[in-house]
Enzyme design. Structure first.
Site, mmCIF file in Angstrom:
data_model
loop_
_atom_site.group_PDB
_atom_site.id
_atom_site.type_symbol
_atom_site.label_atom_id
_atom_site.label_comp_id
_atom_site.label_asym_id
_atom_site.label_seq_id
_atom_site.Cartn_x
_atom_site.Cartn_y
_atom_site.Cartn_z
ATOM 1 C CG ASP A 15 -2.096 11.924 -4.185
ATOM 2 O OD1 ASP A 15 -3.058 12.438 -4.180
ATOM 3 O OD2 ASP A 15 -1.658 10.850 -4.737
ATOM 4 C CD GLN A 16 -3.337 4.886 -0.334
ATOM 5 O OE1 GLN A 16 -4.723 4.765 -0.417
ATOM 6 N NE2 GLN A 16 -2.881 4.470 0.785
#
Length: 204
Positions: free
Chosen positions: A80-81
């Site tokens: 995830d970013q």
């Protein structure tokens, strides 16, 4: 880094990418390993007061665990970013209007892209995660430059609207990181380390 169970090497263990992101799929393809792709069903809503780095790590682990329940014997990668603008998390804009608003806020600012990766194997109890922080300095962008960029790139599925592997590189004045693919969405140096710890030999 999250504590894990002892390493359980298994050369034949299936590798699964818990993401439908085409960017992460393209990055993982660079390793030349066979893998499957599965979509994690995870609520990505931030918790009240949750810092961007903690949000990215929590969601990466949640995605990996969600897909590991579908593939209990596999080694599953979740990622995830979150774009971190002075502690304020910026996710994927989803549409043009939100992308304009994000880029107007980020122009002239230093934004830290917090990219987390997690690796889980339900059968062995393995679970580790790591975080790559990428410091990005945005140029003082005009409204016209923002509009041109968005019309040409349409980066509505990218955290912070910045598609650095494409035209988004023109938005920036500098990038500082220790894992070159982290800004695109999957830090491969950390990913290699984690999947090897889980029993997948990258250079077998």
């Amino acid at each position: 880094m999250t504590p894990s169970a002892p390493n359980h090497p298994s050369p034949s263990r299936t590798l699964v990418l818990g993401s439908t992101s085409r960017y992460r799929k393209e990055l993982l393809n660079r390793l030349g390993l066979p893998f499957e792709v599965a979509s994690p069903d995870v609520d990505e809503t931030p918790l009240t007061g949750e810092a961007p780095a903690e949000l990215a790590k929590r969601l990466a682990l949640a995605k990996a665990h969600a897909v590991a329940r579908q593939f209990p014997s596999a080694v599953v990668i979740g990622s995830d970013q979150v774009a971190d603008l002075h502690g304020d998390p910026l996710g994927k804009p989803g549409n043009h209007e939100r992308a304009v608003a994000q880029l107007r806020r980020m122009r002239g600012q230093t934004v830290v892209f917090q990219t987390a990766v997690a690796v889980v194997c339900q059968a062995t109890g393995f679970a580790q995660s790591d975080l790559a922080a990428v410091r990005v300095q945005f140029r003082e962008l005009s409204d016209a430059e923002i509009e041109t960029y968005l019309q040409r790139e349409k980066p509505y599925d990218c955290a912070g609207s910045a598609k650095s592997e494409g035209l988004g590189i023109a938005l920036l004045s500098s990038i500082e990181n220790d894992d070159p693919t982290a800004l695109i969405g999957l830090p491969l140096i950390r990913t290699c380390r984690l999947i090897q710890a889980a029993g997948i030999e990258v250079l077998a």
